[in-house]
Write an enzyme that holds these catalytic residues in place. Structure first.
Site, PDB file in Angstrom:
ATOM      1  N   LEU A  57       0.809  -1.211   0.000  1.00 34.14           N
ATOM      2  CA  LEU A  57       0.000   0.000   0.000  1.00 34.14           C
ATOM      3  C   LEU A  57       0.847   1.267   0.000  1.00 34.14           C
ATOM      4  CD1 LEU A  57      -2.742  -1.059   2.566  1.00 34.14           C
ATOM      5  CD2 LEU A  57      -2.677  -1.441   0.095  1.00 34.14           C
ATOM      6  N   ASP A  63       0.188   5.928  -0.652  1.00 37.00           N
ATOM      7  CA  ASP A  63      -0.776   6.981  -0.341  1.00 37.00           C
ATOM      8  C   ASP A  63      -1.998   6.957  -1.247  1.00 37.00           C
ATOM      9  OD1 ASP A  63       0.745   7.866   1.762  1.00 37.00           O
ATOM     10  OD2 ASP A  63       1.602   9.588   0.714  1.00 37.00           O
ATOM     11  N   HIS A 121      -3.594   4.215  -2.197  1.00 28.58           N
ATOM     12  CA  HIS A 121      -4.515   3.296  -1.530  1.00 28.58           C
ATOM     13  C   HIS A 121      -5.142   3.937  -0.288  1.00 28.58           C
ATOM     14  CE1 HIS A 121      -1.696   0.313  -3.494  1.00 28.58           C
ATOM     15  NE2 HIS A 121      -2.857  -0.122  -3.920  1.00 28.58           N
ATOM     16  N   GLN A 171      -5.561 -12.327 -12.785  1.00 32.58           N
ATOM     17  CA  GLN A 171      -5.387 -11.127 -13.600  1.00 32.58           C
ATOM     18  C   GLN A 171      -3.949 -10.931 -14.066  1.00 32.58           C
ATOM     19  OE1 GLN A 171      -6.922  -8.705 -10.231  1.00 32.58           O
ATOM     20  NE2 GLN A 171      -5.354  -7.211 -10.828  1.00 32.58           N
ATOM     21  N   GLN A 204     -10.024  -0.226 -15.694  1.00 33.59           N
ATOM     22  CA  GLN A 204     -10.524  -1.122 -14.651  1.00 33.59           C
ATOM     23  C   GLN A 204     -11.777  -0.553 -13.999  1.00 33.59           C
ATOM     24  OE1 GLN A 204      -8.014  -3.252 -11.526  1.00 33.59           O
ATOM     25  NE2 GLN A 204      -8.743  -1.501 -10.353  1.00 33.59           N
ATOM     26  N   VAL A 236      -3.589   9.910  -7.079  1.00 32.44           N
ATOM     27  CA  VAL A 236      -2.638  10.536  -6.147  1.00 32.44           C
ATOM     28  C   VAL A 236      -1.263  10.485  -6.798  1.00 32.44           C
ATOM     29  CG1 VAL A 236      -1.597  10.445  -3.858  1.00 32.44           C
ATOM     30  CG2 VAL A 236      -4.028   9.883  -4.151  1.00 32.44           C
ATOM     31  N   LEU A 243       1.131   7.462  -8.346  1.00 31.36           N
ATOM     32  CA  LEU A 243       1.600   6.454  -7.397  1.00 31.36           C
ATOM     33  C   LEU A 243       1.128   5.070  -7.818  1.00 31.36           C
ATOM     34  CD1 LEU A 243       1.166   8.148  -3.906  1.00 31.36           C
ATOM     35  CD2 LEU A 243       3.083   8.279  -5.509  1.00 31.36           C
TER      36      LEU A 243
END
Length: 282
Positions: free
Chosen positions: A33, A35, A37, A61, A155, A178, A186
């Site tokens: 994870l 920022d 997320h 996937q 997605q 972000v 990110l």
């Protein structure tokens, strides 16, 4: 924050939330994870009484030769970040928990049209895997709302279509990208970049910004995209695609106003994606 690994305890915990009349917000992730997320968790916190996150590196996937085995798995660090961000419950199942009969025998969900081309063209079967696991998580958690990042624009479109077509009672919320201070979106895969590649990577965003400005000023789309591809190659990228679509990922026409620029490009072994929304002139 509680961490659960099995389905029965998950359902028991969720049943208790529902008995209290609490609104459940879901944040599906593959872990490692950052920022971006945590922005999803913050949005879920605003929209729900209970925030449920999931961490699952979904093998369905990943295609042949992709980074399934190398994908970073950082559960302890992720748990600490989620707890600090205000997550109430983490579901982190093993692969055998979700796919007990194995991948080959697994029922799959396919979302046609919107999953085709772009990342769906470069990664055959990818969005079938995404749609399958998201459908499974929606069934297991039965959230009122689910938050997904707009960086993965296709997605998000696939999930919205999935929810609409299957009449699922889930509000799907897109959360803005972000970015690092230099503009790079990110991503967990940014960790694959070496120092030189990390210095080059923000040029993808800068190129999209330049193309957006040109298109909003009335530049010819075909010429603008060709110029963008040339810029990316000159900077050191190997582009997978650079496309202009309408906001619903359909083709741009003379009446299109709300549009999106989408790009995927490689720096060494690392595949980066990004997008920018824009308004085309009349």
């Amino acid at each position: 924050m509680r961490t659960l690994r099995e389905i029965v305890p998950l359902r028991e915990a969720l049943d208790e939330f529902r008995r209290r009349g609490q609104r459940i917000a879901l944040v599906p992730t593959m872990g490692n994870l950052h920022d971006g997320h945590l922005a999803l968790v913050a949005e879920a916190r605003r929209r729900g009484d209970v925030v449920v996150a999931t961490i699952f590196v979904n093998p369905l996937q990943f295609g042949a030769g992709e980074d399934l085995d190398a994908y970073p798995r950082t559960l302890a660090e992720d748990q600490a970040k989620l707890e600090e961000a205000g997550c109430d419950l983490l579901f982190a199942p093993e692969t055998t928990t979700l796919y007990p009969r194995g991948l080959a025998a697994q029922t799959r969900v396919c979302v046609p049209e919107v999953s085709e081309g772009l990342c769906g063209g470069d990664r055959p079967g990818h969005f079938d895997g995404v749609a399958t696991v998201v459908t499974m998580l929606f069934n297991l958690v039965q959230p009122d709302v689910a938050c997904f990042g707009e960086k993965d624009y296709q997605q998000l479109a696939v999930i919205r279509r999935l929810v609409a077509d299957l009449h699922l009672p889930v509000e799907v919320v897109g959360v803005p990208i972000v970015r690092a201070a230099d503009g790079l979106a990110l991503s967990s895969r940014n960790g694959y970049l070496d120092a030189a590649q990390r210095a080059t990577a923000p040029a993808l965003y800068r190129t999209l910004c330049a193309l957006r400005d040109a298109l909003e000023a009335g530049a010819d789309p075909d010429d603008t995209l060709a110029d963008g591809l040339a810029r990316l190659r000159e900077t050191g990228f190997a582009p997978d695609y650079l496309e202009l679509r309408d906001a619903d990922l359909g083709p741009v026409t003379t009446t299109t106003r709300d549009a999106v620029l989408l790009a995927a490009a490689r720096l060494g072994p690392t595949r980066l994606i990004d997008n920018l929304s824009l308004t085309l002139p009349r």
